[in-house]
Design an enzyme around this catalytic site. Structure first.
Site, short mmCIF file in Angstrom:
data_model
loop_
_atom_site.label_atom_id
_atom_site.label_comp_id
_atom_site.label_asym_id
_atom_site.label_seq_id
_atom_site.Cartn_x
_atom_site.Cartn_y
_atom_site.Cartn_z
N ASP A 403 0.85 -1.19 0.00
CA ASP A 403 0.00 0.00 0.00
C ASP A 403 0.89 1.24 0.00
O ASP A 403 2.11 1.16 0.18
CB ASP A 403 -0.90 -0.03 1.24
CG ASP A 403 -2.10 0.90 1.13
OD1 ASP A 403 -2.33 1.47 0.05
OD2 ASP A 403 -2.82 1.06 2.13
N GLU A 406 2.51 4.79 -4.25
CA GLU A 406 2.45 5.65 -5.45
C GLU A 406 3.79 6.35 -5.77
O GLU A 406 4.03 6.58 -6.96
CB GLU A 406 1.34 6.70 -5.29
CG GLU A 406 -0.05 6.13 -5.36
CD GLU A 406 -0.42 5.32 -4.11
OE1 GLU A 406 -1.14 4.32 -4.23
OE2 GLU A 406 0.05 5.69 -3.01
N ASP A 477 -8.92 3.38 -2.17
CA ASP A 477 -9.80 3.81 -1.08
C ASP A 477 -11.13 4.33 -1.61
O ASP A 477 -11.34 5.55 -1.76
CB ASP A 477 -9.11 4.88 -0.24
CG ASP A 477 -7.89 4.34 0.48
OD1 ASP A 477 -7.76 3.09 0.57
OD2 ASP A 477 -7.07 5.13 0.95
#
Length: 785
Positions: A403, A406, A477
């Site tokens: 997670d 990015e 999300d």
């Protein structure tokens, strides 16, 4: 920019074209795939998506015409003009795709944007020209699909997007240009033609699908090379196969990863996750996987455990495993900056972290506070990160959830001038950003593969083209909104068309508070999503199947059990996809592109070719209109046969998701289990919908790589309808020692008078609309009259 054509050279599969000012290259990869390239940054390809590409040797010709150079393969005709304008034709000389000869001309935006911005409105601006851009003519009949999991509708015509991996937890709406993933590939569907374009450029890229001007669409980048692949095929499936030929197929996962998965931020302390596990077993709800979010760690330090919350993690995970649960733990890239913390100290000592422009280790804030970021663009760092997976594996962890990759950061985004090694080439954040999560997943995959010798289960939020080789994904999300349930279907379908077959969304929604009705409808979609995971955020209401009322519990149990019943069908699709590149969850347009009624269907989908799912995705609705493509379809619940090519109205009470099976389908079923592997499957159920059809069922050990060396079984079923139904059973490959003893046959028809297998009468029984009987799992001819 390029000028006029001066000359050309032809070597092997490449054609080098010398223009006045630059050099362009045309490279024939296969008869259906052609690369268009010009060096703006690197002299040759430097791809993070394409690895070990095999060039197919094929015959093609190169000729200099009066105004262009012509390259002809067995499937494509490519014409290259001055200014490196490139047009593509099929072998019948019909134009497929051509460069637009005019200039970009955006529509006018009227008014003063700054006034609106003062109130907080987000104001759209027309984009500037880009360093690299290709403008293609729109003929008027185009529909565009793919581009990963961008928000909005299935067809991307009239939208524009940016490929820049972005962590934005605010509610995602269709105006979002960027989300967590960058997959710069799209499929163009025209009235008679289909093709795909893959822009292999991991800098920030731009895609305008006819929004700026209805006369053209364009794609471009601010840096990198001009490097795109034109992929043609007889249909969309062949284009997807071509794209995944370049970037890789989704490998066959372990079978348990297809089971139901439960997650929350966070299941801590230890007593809480034990409580959740016990509830699944006590309430008769199958479940294979429990996830641990960031709170299991010691002060959010990766590869650690909080010994107060989890005093004996190895014992906990063994106890859960003994009860049929695998545990997947989250691992973020941000490494806490803390003296004495071994991961930080080792990485610092070996210069494994990204640095600023002055060569100082770059620091930003994430969950642990001040954090540093591994330089996954360097093979040595990836090997180090892969080795660290042993820490988790030795504790009993079965999979890793990547997670925040990015990469996300709290003190503003990483500056563009943060430096990375980039396999020794050097490069800054503008080049690495979009592949950071992709490379992290690759390292994680290699580590799990090495230390478990099983097929790795890696989940990632951020990815790039080709990430399907290393990880499954979820869409990030989302929110407990009906709109996000609706939007999840085109998002997952477009991910599948973009090569990522193993994908899912947070069932029930991650943020906000789910309602009983929303969860009931969402689990009906999740049942058919490759990754079936319920996940919710801290401070939202509980979202487990039993968190609401008895009705909601029963609906969750019903569809989770249906998922386990369909596991062999889903596993077969993933096995097939390792060869074809086709996804599990498919938009109707993939197989019915000649039917213009399916081009814009956002709320129905196919699971393989055989199952059509039409879920209810609006609050309060208890019926819905369903379009059935041409052919005959069987209502899964009532066994009613319906003629396709029309729209029907279906009653759909809260516990019913409309499901239709194509006539001629053969669907393998398993008995329902609490978890994959709980029971030794000795009898395979064959659910038959009489007609003409063929099906191949695949069986292996469900976890190892032994299937790569032939340790698997194949069971072929060929069904023909005439005076009754004939089913020919063959076993062309039997190298896995644990085969089936019997087949349980279900015939979805009651008009049966006689059943024979290899000439011998078989006793049968009729239950409602289904005839049931068992036969030995061996080759033979089954005749049903």
């Amino acid at each position: 920019m390029f000028g006029k054509i001066i000359s050309y050279e032809h070597h092997d599969n490449k054609v080098r074209i010398n223009f006045e000012h630059r050099v362009g290259k045309i490279e024939v990869i296969t008869p259906n795939i052609v690369n268009v390239f010009s060096s703006f940054k690197y002299q040759d390809h430097f791809s993070r998506a394409i690895e070990d590409l095999e060039i197919v040797k094929c015959n093609f010709t190169v000729d200099k015409k009066d105004k262009y150079i012509e390259v002809i393969t067995d499937e494509l005709i490519v014409k290259i003009y001055d200014e490196f304008k490139v047009d593509f034709y099929n072998k019948s000389l019909e134009i497929l795709c051509e460069d637009y000869r005019g200039e970009r001309d955006s529509f006018i935006r009227r008014g003063c944007g700054s006034i609106a911005e003062e109130e907080g409105h987000k104001v759209e601006k027309n984009t500037d020209n880009h360093k690299i851009q290709v403008i293609k003519k729109i003929y008027g009949d185009e529909k565009f699909y793919g581009l990963g999991d961008k928000t909005g509708h299935l067809n991307k015509r009239g939208y524009n997007y940016e490929m820049w991996n972005t962590d934005d937890p605010s509610p995602h709406v269709e105006s979002y240009k960027s989300l967590y993933k960058s997959i710069p590939f799209f499929i163009t569907l025209r009235e008679k033609y289909t093709f795909g374009i893959f822009l292999d450029n991991n800098f920030k890229t731009y895609f305008d699908m006819g929004k700026e001007n209805s006369n053209y669409y364009y794609f471009g980048s601010d840096d990198g090379n001009l490097d795109y692949y034109f992929i043609t095929g007889i249909d969309m499936a062949e284009v997807v196969n071509g794209y995944t030929y370049l970037t890789g197929k989704t490998p066959l996962p372990q079978k348990w990863t297809l089971g139901y998965q439960q997650c929350r931020w966070s299941y801590t302390p230890e007593s809480r996750i034990r409580e959740v596990a016990n509830n699944f077993r006590n309430k008769d709800i199958p479940c294979d996987v429990l996830h641990l979010d960031i709170d299991y760690m010691d002060a959010f330090k990766v590869f650690t455990w909080d010994k107060e919350k989890f005093p004996e993690p190895t014992k906990l995970l063994k106890d859960l495993k003994d009860n049929g649960f695998k545990v997947v733990t989250i691992i973020d890239p941000g490494v806490k900056k803390e003296s004495g913390y071994d991961i930080y100290e080792e990485g610092l000592k070996n210069n494994y972290f990204a640095v600023d422009k002055d060569g100082i280790t770059y620091v930003n804030k994430v969950w642990p506070g001040d954090s540093v970021f591994p330089d996954f663009s360097d093979s040595k760092v990836r090997a180090w990160w892969a080795e660290n997976q042993k820490i988790m594996v030795d504790t009993g962890v079965s999979g890793i959830w990547n997670d925040m990759n990015e990469p996300a950061s709290f003190n503003g985004p990483l500056p563009d001038d943060v430096q990375f090694r980039n396999e020794g080439r050097g490069g800054d954040h503008t080049e690495i950003h979009n592949v950071y999560g992709h490379l992290m997943s690759k390292a994680t995959f290699e580590g799990l593969k090495k230390h478990t010798n099983k097929r790795p289960f890696v989940i990632t939020r951020a990815c790039y083209a080709g990430s399907q080789k290393y990880s499954t994904v979820w869409t990030g999300d989302n929110q407990s909104f009906w709109e996000h349930l609706r939007m999840s279907i085109p998002m997952l379908c477009n991910l599948g068309l973009s090569g990522i077959s193993f994908a899912g969304v947070d069932v029930g929604g991650f943020s906000f508070d789910c309602t009983p009705e929303l969860l009931s409808r969402w689990v009906q979609v999740g049942c058919f999503s490759p990754l079936f995971r319920n996940h919710s955020s801290m401070l939202t209401r509980d979202q487990e199947p039993w968190a609401f009322d008895e009705e909601t519990l029963n609906i969750n149990r019903k569809y989770i059990k249906l998922r386990y019943k369909l596991l062999p069908y889903l596993y077969d699709l993933l096995w097939q996809g390792e060869t074809t590149g086709l996804p599990v969850m498919r938009p109707l347009v993939l197989h019915y592109s000649d039917d213009d009624k399916v081009h814009e269907i956002n709320d129905e989908f196919l699971v393989g070719k055989n199952i059509l799912v039409a879920p209810v995705v609006e609050q309060g609705k208890r019926s819905r209109a369903i379009y059935l493509p041409k052919g005959k379809w069987i209502d899964y619940w009532t066994k009613e046969e319906l003629e396709g090519g029309r729209t029907i109205l279906k009653e759909a009470p809260l516990d019913l998701c409309p499901i239709y099976i194509k006539v001629g389908s053969i669907i393998p079923n398993y008995p329902v289990q609490n978890y994959v592997g709980e029971k030794e499957i000795e009898e395979l159920t064959i659910d038959i919908y009489p007609g003409n059809g063929h099906y191949t069922h695949y069986l292996d050990d469900g976890e190892s790589f032994n299937y790569k060396s032939g340790k698997y079984n194949l069971y072929d079923f060929t069904m023909k309808e005439g005076n009754g139904v004939t089913l020919e059973i063959k076993t062309p490959h039997l190298e896995y020692e644990k085969g089936y003893s019997t087949f349980r046959i279900l015939i979805n028809s009651t008009e049966i008078k006689d059943v024979k297998f290899n000439g011998k009468d078989i006793a049968y029984e009729t239950k409602k609309h289904v005839v049931e009987f068992s036969i030995k799992a061996e080759e033979g001819i089954l005749v049903i009259k």
